[in-house]
Design an enzyme around this catalytic site. Structure first.
Site, PDB file in Angstrom:
ATOM      1  N   TYR A 143       3.390  18.547 -27.469  1.00  0.00           N
ATOM      2  CA  TYR A 143       2.942  19.541 -28.624  1.00  0.00           C
ATOM      3  C   TYR A 143       3.232  19.020 -29.962  1.00  0.00           C
ATOM      4  O   TYR A 143       2.292  18.927 -30.883  1.00  0.00           O
ATOM      5  CB  TYR A 143       3.664  20.571 -28.284  1.00  0.00           C
ATOM      6  CG  TYR A 143       2.836  21.939 -28.813  1.00  0.00           C
ATOM      7  CD1 TYR A 143       3.490  23.244 -28.915  1.00  0.00           C
ATOM      8  CD2 TYR A 143       1.461  21.698 -29.246  1.00  0.00           C
ATOM      9  CE1 TYR A 143       2.656  24.409 -29.256  1.00  0.00           C
ATOM     10  CE2 TYR A 143       1.018  22.969 -29.756  1.00  0.00           C
ATOM     11  CZ  TYR A 143       1.396  24.233 -29.615  1.00  0.00           C
ATOM     12  OH  TYR A 143       0.750  25.405 -29.969  1.00  0.00           O
ATOM     13  N   GLU A 151      -3.303  16.038 -34.974  1.00  0.00           N
ATOM     14  CA  GLU A 151      -4.137  16.945 -35.797  1.00  0.00           C
ATOM     15  C   GLU A 151      -4.194  16.913 -37.151  1.00  0.00           C
ATOM     16  O   GLU A 151      -5.041  16.639 -37.956  1.00  0.00           O
ATOM     17  CB  GLU A 151      -4.424  18.236 -35.145  1.00  0.00           C
ATOM     18  CG  GLU A 151      -4.926  18.397 -33.658  1.00  0.00           C
ATOM     19  CD  GLU A 151      -4.683  20.081 -33.195  1.00  0.00           C
ATOM     20  OE1 GLU A 151      -4.921  20.775 -33.917  1.00  0.00           O
ATOM     21  OE2 GLU A 151      -4.051  20.193 -32.096  1.00  0.00           O
TER      22      GLU A 151
END
Lengths: 208, 345
Positions: A143, A151
């Protein structure tokens, strides 16, 4: 009716797991062939876009009560990822060969294969404890890797190109970048809480 | 007959009550109250019948068209009404005028005047054709709204609380500025000519149909506003309950297809959410008033209706009642809006 719904969910989750596994293998084989981090979008981009778009169904499942996930959270997650994928990576050709795309896709593919396998196995009856363990442990590394060097780094690199295409979108992405750490932290801590409740009792009943 | 007027805390508002004719209407009662309490003009008064203590029901509001006698039970010519002060009121016409005037005047300021130098953008600003057409489209839209407010709409409740002026004006004026800022921005990048034409063309068609819907709604009511709740029928109202909201939403979709700003899309989503809420409330009201079976949908009537029915039967079997589609009305899903954003170059 319940059987039909279960069968449908089994099919959906299996197909997604398969799709993400295929994209993972495509990315890895392209990496092994070229020894470079630039080929992620070229090898699996279209497939990932398809899988991510189709995953809107999960929002619908929550809306109609097929799964207990609710609407808002899946919608926000789907929206954030799809915006990143379609409005930034797909739209702006200049960022598609950056290593941050590679990092993001790898993180996503691995987590999604684990997640969808977990759901699919649940639909079939029960899930082997190793998959459950993976589901609630792998995120700890995947994550943050997917969000920060993945991202967020890509969005930051895409900013000059976005500015040229659409000035309102440029400011919007800036706001998104500023909010991301807070939203991400909330989700990350929520997953830890889930981990404690799911992995805490090994002999208790496991619910999806 | 004698009417006792109490406040919700039980205090007698008018000492000794009011003496009215047997034939007095609620309007007469309101005027009598106004005569005795100077500041509470009729549109500020909310009169209801007293509720049994502990009753969970909604109080029955007095209908201004009825006569007071209708609310007395049986024999007595005594009535107690509960009074609530709705606060200073403003007519809907005035409210709408001020909230629509803002966007009509603010948007051109960003187009015509060199505002952007105060945001740090010095130098000449190149104006694209789409920005000019957007100005015409936007101003036509709000001009149309103001004209409809004065010449087309017939309002059932004549007034609205004064505080709504600030709330509504903030909403319209802020969004107007937000959108105007980005569409007229010096660094604005236009879409293709074809997309612009499709967007504005579609939007204009929707504006015209929206106007026609307003005309249909107007004809449901008589000139003095006596209409109450009627089922709109004809034209698009055969498919959706609130076709005026549908066309309004799609009209904004057209604007966004042509201009492509985040600001425009945010406004579209917020406006659509607000109107959807209104539409669901109106739909519920109409279903209560009549046994007519309507369904409300704004995008894919048959597809979503079938999906909803299938899922409703599934959730009933599961024994749960979750999800917003479990109500008899359907929600709108903005696929159209999302895809139009991604289609742009």
């Amino acid at each position: 009716m319940h059987q039909l719904a279960n069968l449908y969910l089994l099919a959906y989750n299996s197909l997604q797991a398969l799709g993400w596994a295929v994209s993972l293998s495509r990315i890895l084989s392209s990496f092994l062939d070229t020894r470079s981090f630039n080929g992620a979008y070229a090898s699996a981009g279209d497939l990932v876009c398809l899988l991510q778009t189709v995953s809107f169904l999960e929002v619908v499942h929550g809306a109609i009560g097929l799964v207990p996930s609710g609407v808002l959270l899946p919608l926000m997650q789907w929206g954030g990822r799809t915006h990143f994928l379609l409005a930034i990576v797909r739209r702006i050709v200049e960022v598609q060969e950056l290593p941050s795309v590679f990092i993001t896709f790898i993180a996503w593919s691995i987590s999604e294969v684990i997640r969808y396998s977990h759901y699919a196995l649940h639909c079939m009856g029960s899930c082997p404890s190793c998959i459950t363990y993976l589901r609630y442990t792998a995120f700890i590394l995947l994550y943050p890797v997917g969000v920060a060097p993945g991202e967020m780094w890509l969005m930051y690199q895409a900013l000059p190109f976005i500015k040229r295409k659409n000035i309102s979108h440029y400011y919007f992405v800036w706001v998104v970048l500023l909010c991301y750490p807070f939203l991400w932290l909330k989700l990350y801590l929520h997953l830890f809480k889930q981990r404690r409740s799911k992995l805490g009792k090994h002999d208790g009943k496991k619910r999806r | 007959m004698k009417v006792t007027v109490v406040t919700r805390s039980g205090r007698e508002l008018i000492k000794g009550g009011l003496e009215l004719d047997e034939s007095a209407t609620v309007v007469d009662l309101q005027e009598a109250i106004h005569r005795r309490t100077k500041k509470y003009y009729p549109s500020r008064q909310r009169l209801t019948l007293p509720l049994q203590p502990g009753s969970k029901e909604r109080p029955v509001a007095l209908n201004y068209k009825k006569s007071v006698k209708d609310y007395c039970d049986g024999n007595s010519s005594n009535l107690t009404v509960v009074f609530k002060d709705l606060g200073p009121q403003i007519s809907y016409r005035t409210l709408f005028f001020w909230e629509y005037l803002g966007p009509l005047l603010i948007y051109p300021i960003f187009y015509f005047f060199p505002v952007y130098q105060y945001f740090g953008y010095k130098g000449e600003r190149l104006i694209h054709p789409v920005q000019t057409y957007a100005l015409y489209y936007w101003c036509f839209h709000y001009f149309k709204r103001i004209m409809e407010t004065f010449f087309v709409h017939r309002f059932s409740h004549a007034t609205s609380p004064l505080s709504n002026v600030f709330r509504n004006c903030a909403y319209y004026w802020t969004f107007g500025s937000y959108i105007a800022y980005y569409v007229n921005h010096p660094l604005y990048t236009p879409v293709s000519d074809l997309q612009m034409k499709i967007g504005f063309g579609f939007g204009l068609v929707c504006q015209v149909t929206n106007f026609y819907c307003h005309i249909l709604l107007r004809n449901l009511r008589s000139p003095d506003g006596n209409g109450g709740y009627q089922i709109p029928h004809g034209f698009l109202f055969n498919i959706v309950t609130c076709a005026n909201y549908t066309t309004e939403i799609y009209q904004w979709v057209g604007f966004n297809i042509a201009t492509q700003t985040v600001a425009g899309y945010v406004f579209l989503v917020v406006a659509a959410a607000i109107m959807t809420n209104w539409a669901l409330a109106k739909h519920r009201r109409l279903r209560k008033v009549t046994c007519f079976s309507l369904f409300l949908n704004k995008l894919f009537p048959i597809l979503l209706h079938t999906l909803k029915e299938a899922c409703a039967s599934y959730t009933i079997n599961r024994g749960s009642n979750s999800g917003f589609l479990s109500d008899s009305s359907l929600y709108q899903i903005h696929f159209l809006g999302c895809f139009s954003f991604y289609v742009s170059s």
